[in-house]
Design an enzyme around this catalytic site. Sequence first.
Site, PDB file in Angstrom:
ATOM      1  N   ARG A  62       4.351  -5.475  11.050  1.00  0.00           N
ATOM      2  CA  ARG A  62       5.811  -6.160  11.106  1.00  0.00           C
ATOM      3  C   ARG A  62       6.639  -5.217  11.723  1.00  0.00           C
ATOM      4  O   ARG A  62       7.796  -5.476  11.997  1.00  0.00           O
ATOM      5  CB  ARG A  62       5.946  -6.535   9.676  1.00  0.00           C
ATOM      6  CG  ARG A  62       5.056  -7.854   9.342  1.00  0.00           C
ATOM      7  CD  ARG A  62       5.508  -8.162   7.570  1.00  0.00           C
ATOM      8  NE  ARG A  62       4.738  -7.239   7.135  1.00  0.00           N
ATOM      9  CZ  ARG A  62       3.799  -7.099   6.353  1.00  0.00           C
ATOM     10  NH1 ARG A  62       2.570  -7.939   6.873  1.00  0.00           N
ATOM     11  NH2 ARG A  62       3.405  -6.099   5.426  1.00  0.00           N
ATOM     12  N   GLU A  98      -3.421   5.874  -2.003  1.00  0.00           N
ATOM     13  CA  GLU A  98      -3.705   5.690  -3.673  1.00  0.00           C
ATOM     14  C   GLU A  98      -5.362   5.724  -3.642  1.00  0.00           C
ATOM     15  O   GLU A  98      -6.077   6.350  -4.509  1.00  0.00           O
ATOM     16  CB  GLU A  98      -3.328   4.750  -4.317  1.00  0.00           C
ATOM     17  CG  GLU A  98      -1.882   4.124  -4.161  1.00  0.00           C
ATOM     18  CD  GLU A  98      -1.485   3.093  -4.602  1.00  0.00           C
ATOM     19  OE1 GLU A  98      -2.214   2.394  -5.578  1.00  0.00           O
ATOM     20  OE2 GLU A  98      -0.552   2.461  -4.321  1.00  0.00           O
TER      21      GLU A  98
END
Length: 175
Positions: A58, A95
């Site tokens: 994006r 993560e």
Amino acid sequence: MPIKSRIRTVPHYPKHGVMFRDITTLLKDPVGLRITITELVNRYAGNKIDRVAGIEARGFIIGAALALQLGVGFVPIRKKGKLPAETVGHDYDLEYGTDRIEMHVDAVSQGDRILLVDDLIATGGTAEAAVKLIEGMGGEVIECCFVVDLPDLGGRKRLEKHGHNVFSLCEFEGD
């Protein structure tokens, strides 16, 4: 702000408990898209910028439109293996593991002033990696620009802690 009201929240995406801030509803709205690009053009017009670098995917949309309006070139920063010519990359931690972003070796030259753009800043890991990639090629990141900031996830603070300027058009509290 009219921009924030045009951004959809998708609960539990990509995993349970996450409130995903989806700018595709902003992009499909011609008024929202125009306001977004106009606000960014107004912020950066008159600044010495050599290129706008956008983070996949994006960030390409906002970054390319902004580069066009500013009269400068656009640099795509992509995930590993997506660019066709010789690349330089930067690995970074997530993560759940590691990832890599890349750009073409000829995308940024020594001393180039680069505006980094993406749709959203959360933890700041990808943006920080993009900054390191650009700086590693001799470019200067003049600012990290986002449509949405999720301040509770600390990305803005992470970038600012390393001396980078950060700007966003709107914020959403929470995850």
